[in-house]
Design an enzyme around this catalytic site. Structure first.
Site, mmCIF file in Angstrom:
data_model
loop_
_atom_site.group_PDB
_atom_site.id
_atom_site.type_symbol
_atom_site.label_atom_id
_atom_site.label_comp_id
_atom_site.label_asym_id
_atom_site.label_seq_id
_atom_site.Cartn_x
_atom_site.Cartn_y
_atom_site.Cartn_z
ATOM 1 N N GLY A 15 -4.312 4.654 -12.934
ATOM 2 C CA GLY A 15 -3.528 4.873 -11.716
ATOM 3 C C GLY A 15 -3.350 3.725 -10.744
ATOM 4 N N ILE A 22 -5.121 3.541 -4.494
ATOM 5 C CA ILE A 22 -6.575 3.711 -4.350
ATOM 6 C C ILE A 22 -7.275 3.135 -5.591
ATOM 7 C CG2 ILE A 22 -8.425 5.415 -4.096
ATOM 8 C CD1 ILE A 22 -6.259 7.189 -2.589
ATOM 9 N N ILE A 95 -4.275 9.933 -10.491
ATOM 10 C CA ILE A 95 -2.907 10.194 -10.952
ATOM 11 C C ILE A 95 -2.332 11.388 -10.214
ATOM 12 C CG2 ILE A 95 -1.526 10.944 -12.948
ATOM 13 C CD1 ILE A 95 -3.674 9.684 -14.751
ATOM 14 N N TYR A 150 -6.769 16.421 -2.890
ATOM 15 C CA TYR A 150 -6.379 16.521 -1.483
ATOM 16 C C TYR A 150 -6.631 17.945 -0.970
ATOM 17 C CZ TYR A 150 -3.741 16.107 2.770
ATOM 18 O OH TYR A 150 -3.389 16.120 4.079
ATOM 19 N N TYR A 160 3.632 19.397 1.095
ATOM 20 C CA TYR A 160 2.899 19.033 -0.130
ATOM 21 C C TYR A 160 3.378 19.845 -1.334
ATOM 22 C CZ TYR A 160 -1.112 16.601 -2.195
ATOM 23 O OH TYR A 160 -1.919 15.781 -2.930
ATOM 24 N N THR A 199 0.088 5.171 0.475
ATOM 25 C CA THR A 199 0.296 4.604 -0.866
ATOM 26 C C THR A 199 1.661 5.089 -1.347
ATOM 27 O OG1 THR A 199 -0.613 6.559 -1.918
ATOM 28 C CG2 THR A 199 -2.180 4.801 -1.424
ATOM 29 N N ALA A 201 2.276 7.237 -3.791
ATOM 30 C CA ALA A 201 2.225 8.704 -3.951
ATOM 31 C C ALA A 201 2.186 9.378 -2.578
ATOM 32 C CB ALA A 201 1.010 9.107 -4.772
HETATM 33 P P1 NAI Z 1 -0.303 5.778 -6.284
HETATM 34 O O1 NAI Z 1 1.144 6.133 -6.271
HETATM 35 O O2 NAI Z 1 -0.645 4.356 -6.078
HETATM 36 O O3 NAI Z 1 -1.019 6.317 -7.601
HETATM 37 C C1 NAI Z 1 -0.541 7.397 -8.375
HETATM 38 C C2 NAI Z 1 -0.572 6.926 -9.816
HETATM 39 O O4 NAI Z 1 -0.247 7.958 -10.746
HETATM 40 C C3 NAI Z 1 0.430 5.770 -10.065
HETATM 41 O O5 NAI Z 1 -0.262 4.635 -10.543
HETATM 42 C C4 NAI Z 1 1.334 6.358 -11.130
HETATM 43 O O6 NAI Z 1 1.911 5.396 -11.987
HETATM 44 C C5 NAI Z 1 0.357 7.299 -11.842
HETATM 45 N N1 NAI Z 1 1.036 8.232 -12.737
HETATM 46 C C6 NAI Z 1 2.093 9.048 -12.455
HETATM 47 N N2 NAI Z 1 2.473 9.702 -13.577
HETATM 48 C C7 NAI Z 1 1.628 9.298 -14.576
HETATM 49 C C8 NAI Z 1 1.510 9.627 -15.952
HETATM 50 N N3 NAI Z 1 2.331 10.502 -16.547
HETATM 51 N N4 NAI Z 1 0.536 9.018 -16.684
HETATM 52 C C9 NAI Z 1 -0.311 8.122 -16.110
HETATM 53 N N5 NAI Z 1 -0.249 7.787 -14.801
HETATM 54 C C10 NAI Z 1 0.716 8.366 -14.051
HETATM 55 O O7 NAI Z 1 -0.935 6.663 -5.099
HETATM 56 P P2 NAI Z 1 -2.451 7.005 -4.697
HETATM 57 O O8 NAI Z 1 -2.350 7.570 -3.330
HETATM 58 O O9 NAI Z 1 -3.327 5.848 -4.952
HETATM 59 O O10 NAI Z 1 -2.806 8.223 -5.649
HETATM 60 C C11 NAI Z 1 -3.956 8.280 -6.429
HETATM 61 C C12 NAI Z 1 -4.562 9.671 -6.406
HETATM 62 O O11 NAI Z 1 -5.063 9.933 -5.095
HETATM 63 C C13 NAI Z 1 -3.575 10.801 -6.731
HETATM 64 O O12 NAI Z 1 -4.244 11.786 -7.487
HETATM 65 C C14 NAI Z 1 -3.248 11.333 -5.354
HETATM 66 O O13 NAI Z 1 -2.778 12.657 -5.381
HETATM 67 C C15 NAI Z 1 -4.631 11.222 -4.717
HETATM 68 N N6 NAI Z 1 -4.639 11.342 -3.264
HETATM 69 C C16 NAI Z 1 -3.809 10.564 -2.509
HETATM 70 C C17 NAI Z 1 -3.759 10.735 -1.147
HETATM 71 C C18 NAI Z 1 -2.787 9.971 -0.323
HETATM 72 O O14 NAI Z 1 -2.518 10.369 0.822
HETATM 73 N N7 NAI Z 1 -2.260 8.853 -0.813
HETATM 74 C C19 NAI Z 1 -4.646 11.719 -0.442
HETATM 75 C C20 NAI Z 1 -5.523 12.436 -1.340
HETATM 76 C C21 NAI Z 1 -5.495 12.253 -2.700
#
Ligand code: NAI
Length: 270
Positions: A15, A22, A95, A150, A160, A199, A201
């Site tokens: 991810g 993150i 992810i 989350y 959401y 980020t 996402a």
């Molecule tokens: P991000 O957008 O940098 O990371 C999300 C990742 O999921 C990306 O690298 C994307 O390429 C990957 N992804 C999407 N579809 C995929 C697939 N089919 N196969 C493999 N990878 C895939 O955003 P972030 O915020 O770093 O997200 C990471 C995790 O943290 C997620 O689970 C998100 O829901 C969670 N999270 C984020 C929060 C926020 O406010 N940004 C708060 C709480 C949890």
């Protein structure tokens, strides 16, 4: 803060899309603490190329895998244990993606094919990751598997949308597989429930700026940053948390237990 918290440990980090991710911060900090790991993302995300910079910095190999594809995950796990020279001690699932959120679908008018995709990418993929790890016997005893979640799994945050259901399922999978992996290999499985974080996402969710400000004011310690989240992830990969499993761990500056805060009252009075 270089030290040896994860010295000799091997893992897979899912991810890391760009510097804001993150997972990106987890990779940098895990490297500082002596871990070796492979980096993976969906082939389409890898095309953006940013991950190569991180891979170079961390001395890691990048292995493409769509986390919804069991075949891709099988190749990822076997290649990872091969290039890292042994079984794994940690896995980070970072992810999340909802086509309904991304395309601005109203919650009363969800596209159900997309909803299934949301579940597959954001929740069921976690089960697939663990099932592949189990079948390949890829985890070391007392390893640690972690996913990011989350608080919309427990409370409603309207924008959401169907990601709330995905996170509820993700946390449930962590409990069910946590019980199984503990029994089989003493491997622990947890989720970290992180504050809203800017980020790719995160910012896809409508009204995110306002929402981040609200969460910050509702959290006695303020919103937890991506860096702080990464540091918490490392503690869960370390040997200091061996008996923590099947938990949804709040990493939110106190948001989840706050009724109201002075800072929010001040804002509302204006
Ligand atoms: P991000 O957008 O940098 O990371 C999300 C990742 O999921 C990306 O690298 C994307 O390429 C990957 N992804 C999407 N579809 C995929 C697939 N089919 N196969 C493999 N990878 C895939 O955003 P972030 O915020 O770093 O997200 C990471 C995790 O943290 C997620 O689970 C998100 O829901 C969670 N999270 C984020 C929060 C926020 O406010 N940004 C708060 C709480 C949890």
């Amino acid at each position: 803060m270089a030290s040896d918290l994860l010295k000799g440990k091997r893992g897979i980090i899912f991810g890391a899309l760009n510097e804001d991710s993150i997972a990106w911060k987890v990779a940098q900090k895990a490297k500082e603490q002596g871990a070796s790991f492979t980096l993976t993302n969906a082939p389409i995300a890898l095309r953006m190329g940013a991950i190569n910079q991180l891979a170079e910095e961390c001395g890691s190999e990048v292995i493409p895998a769509d986390a919804t594809s069991v075949e891709d995950l099988e190749a990822l796990f076997s290649k990872s244990t091969e290039v890292l020279g042994g079984k794994l001690d940690f896995v980070l699932h970072s992810i999340g993606m909802s086509p309904n959120v991304r395309k601005g679908k109203d919650y009363g008018d969800l596209n159900y094919d997309w909803m299934l995709k949301t579940m597959d990418i954001s929740a069921i993929s976690f089960h697939k990751v663990m099932a592949v790890a189990e079948k390949q016997d890829a985890m070391n005893e007392w390893g640690s598997i972690l996913a990011l979640t989350y608080i919309a799994a427990q409370r409603t945050f309207p924008d959401y949308s169907d990601m709330a259901q995905a996170k509820a399922m993700l946390e449930s999978i962590a409990r069910s597989y946590g019980e199984r992996f503990a029994r089989l290999k003493n491997v622990r499985v947890n989720t970290i429930s992180q504050s809203p974080t800017m980020t790719t996402a995160g910012s896809g969710v409508g009204g995110f700026d306002v929402f981040m400000d609200y969460a910050d004011k509702m959290s006695p310690l303020g919103n937890a940053s991506a860096e702080a989240c990464a540091e918490y992830c490392l503690t869960l990969f370390s040997d200091f948390t061996k008996m923590v499993t099947m938990q949804n761990l709040m990493h939110d500056g106190g948001f989840s237990y706050s009724g109201i805060t002075d800072r929010l009252v001040e804002q509302l009075k204006k």
